[in-house]
Design an enzyme around this catalytic site. Structure first.
Site, short mmCIF file in Angstrom:
data_model
loop_
_atom_site.label_atom_id
_atom_site.label_comp_id
_atom_site.label_asym_id
_atom_site.label_seq_id
_atom_site.Cartn_x
_atom_site.Cartn_y
_atom_site.Cartn_z
N ARG A 104 4.31 -8.15 -16.20
CA ARG A 104 4.14 -7.61 -17.56
C ARG A 104 3.93 -8.81 -18.47
O ARG A 104 4.87 -9.59 -18.72
CB ARG A 104 5.38 -6.81 -17.97
CG ARG A 104 5.32 -6.18 -19.37
CD ARG A 104 6.63 -5.45 -19.64
NE ARG A 104 6.73 -4.92 -20.98
CZ ARG A 104 6.43 -3.68 -21.33
NH1 ARG A 104 5.98 -2.83 -20.42
NH2 ARG A 104 6.57 -3.26 -22.58
N HIS A 131 -2.91 -0.81 -19.39
CA HIS A 131 -1.58 -0.40 -18.94
C HIS A 131 -1.75 0.64 -17.82
O HIS A 131 -1.38 1.81 -17.97
CB HIS A 131 -0.80 0.19 -20.11
CG HIS A 131 0.68 0.20 -19.92
ND1 HIS A 131 1.30 -0.12 -18.72
CD2 HIS A 131 1.70 0.52 -20.78
CE1 HIS A 131 2.61 0.00 -18.85
NE2 HIS A 131 2.87 0.39 -20.08
N GLN A 134 1.27 2.94 -16.50
CA GLN A 134 1.66 4.01 -17.41
C GLN A 134 0.74 5.21 -17.26
O GLN A 134 1.19 6.36 -17.21
CB GLN A 134 1.63 3.51 -18.86
CG GLN A 134 1.96 4.57 -19.90
CD GLN A 134 3.38 5.07 -19.79
OE1 GLN A 134 4.31 4.28 -19.89
NE2 GLN A 134 3.57 6.37 -19.60
N ASP A 230 0.46 6.62 -29.20
CA ASP A 230 1.25 5.41 -28.99
C ASP A 230 1.69 4.92 -30.36
O ASP A 230 1.20 5.39 -31.40
CB ASP A 230 0.39 4.36 -28.26
CG ASP A 230 1.19 3.16 -27.78
OD1 ASP A 230 2.43 3.21 -27.80
OD2 ASP A 230 0.57 2.17 -27.36
N CYS A 270 3.86 7.15 -24.42
CA CYS A 270 4.34 6.18 -23.44
C CYS A 270 5.71 5.60 -23.80
O CYS A 270 6.37 5.00 -22.95
CB CYS A 270 3.32 5.06 -23.25
SG CYS A 270 2.94 4.12 -24.74
N ARG A 298 7.08 7.26 -14.19
CA ARG A 298 6.78 5.85 -13.97
C ARG A 298 7.33 5.41 -12.61
O ARG A 298 6.69 4.68 -11.85
CB ARG A 298 7.37 4.98 -15.08
CG ARG A 298 6.70 5.10 -16.44
CD ARG A 298 5.32 4.45 -16.44
NE ARG A 298 5.38 3.02 -16.13
CZ ARG A 298 5.65 2.06 -17.01
NH1 ARG A 298 5.89 2.36 -18.27
NH2 ARG A 298 5.67 0.79 -16.63
#
Length: 321
Positions: A104, A131, A134, A230, A270, A298
């Site tokens: 990450r 991402h 996700q 988001d 998310c 996830r």
């Protein structure tokens, strides 16, 4: 099956059939969290964090352990990467010790550099551009509530808000891979990079999907099966909120906007979320919200992805389904 080193750096690293294969495997992990244990031994998977995390850290740490492995979690402050060591040097070391590398970080170029050197699968756990983990979880959630993996290509989805961010990019690419009708809406100045849009359109032409980019949130959500959003400002940057949030208020996911989607449309985020900003409390805590299922997924999606990548690397067909 011939061994093949594969990485997951951006959403189109999987083709249509491969994405379905990973999602079907994720459903099996959802039903049985110990369905397969490719890292039994235990074998270590390096999980690197240059950014703070709750869901990514939890899901990968727990996931690797449930796969029979040992999650070697390394924060930026605890690695030489945080002190300027070249990515290639870190990759040379980790690839001789770990059976996979999850990272990450910030620039997409960093995970790409890691993958060029590594001889084990590298997974993008989030960069500024994409991402993919996700969105695999998000599509697993769609499959869970909307008729299974085979029905994904019949779905219409919309992402509204900051359309110039990593989530927007990933929905465009992954949705095109799935064969979905993908709509993305954001204000002028916050729209996706044209190259990403062109890549998504090219993929959609082969899968039967479609791509729409618009500044009109109502056009984007009209008749869709799921609305995604988001945060407008990343956690830790709240001081910028008053200024940065101004263009985004017309894109707030509220009850009126949800009403333009299908009556049984889902809402996904998310997380972390700012209630009363990008989404109202009534929506995120309402009956159409599946954000907690999405967060749990996830774990299952990432376990499936790691298992699939290791199966490819080892030439082990039994790990792919």
């Amino acid at each position: 099956m011939t061994p093949e080193l594969r990485h997951m750096l951006r959403d189109d690293d999987l083709n249509h059939e491969e994405q379905k294969q990973v999602l079907e495997l994720a459903i099996k992990f959802h039903h049985d969290r110990f369905y397969k244990q490719p890292f039994a031994g235990p074998q270590a998977v390096a999980v690197l964090f240059d950014k703070p995390s709750t869901r990514t850290r939890s899901s990968f740490s727990i996931g690797v352990a449930e796969l029979g492995g040992y999650p070697l979690v390394i924060d930026k402050s605890g690695s030489q990467l945080g002190r300027g060591e070249p990515v290639a040097d870190t990759a040379e070391v980790l690839t001789r010790m770990a059976y996979g590398i999850v990272w990450r970080t910030f620039e997409q170029s960093r995970v790409e550099q890691m993958a060029r050197v590594a001889t084990v699968p590298v997974v993008n756990a989030l960069t500024d551009e994409f991402h993919p983990c996700q969105v695999l979880a998000d599509f697993l959630t769609l499959a869970q509530f909307k008729g299974g993996v085979d029905n994904l290509e019949n779905l219409k989805i919309a992402y509204v808000g900051d359309a110039a961010n990593n989530m927007s990019n990933s929905y465009l690419l992954a949705g095109a891979v799935a064969g979905m009708d993908v709509r993305v809406a954001g204000p002028n100045g916050y729209l996706p990079d044209q190259k990403i849009v062109e890549d998504a359109q090219a993929i959609a032409e082969t899968t039967g999907g479609s791509i729409m980019v618009t500044v009109d949130p109502e056009q984007a959500v009209d008749g869709v099966d799921c609305i995604f959003t988001d945060t407008w400002v990343s956690m830790g940057e709240e001081a910028e909120y008053a200024i940065r949030s101004k263009p985004f208020w017309p894109y707030q996911v509220n009850e009126r906007l949800m009403g333009l989607a299908k009556p049984d449309a889902l809402f996904q985020h998310c997380l972390p979320a700012y209630r009363g900003k990008e989404v109202t409390t009534g929506v995120i805590d309402g009956p159409q919200s599946v954000v907690w299922d999405e967060a749990e997924n996830r774990l299952h999606a990432q376990k499936a992805l790691l298992t699939w990548l290791i199966g490819k690397q080892r030439g082990d067909e039994s790990l792919l389904s």
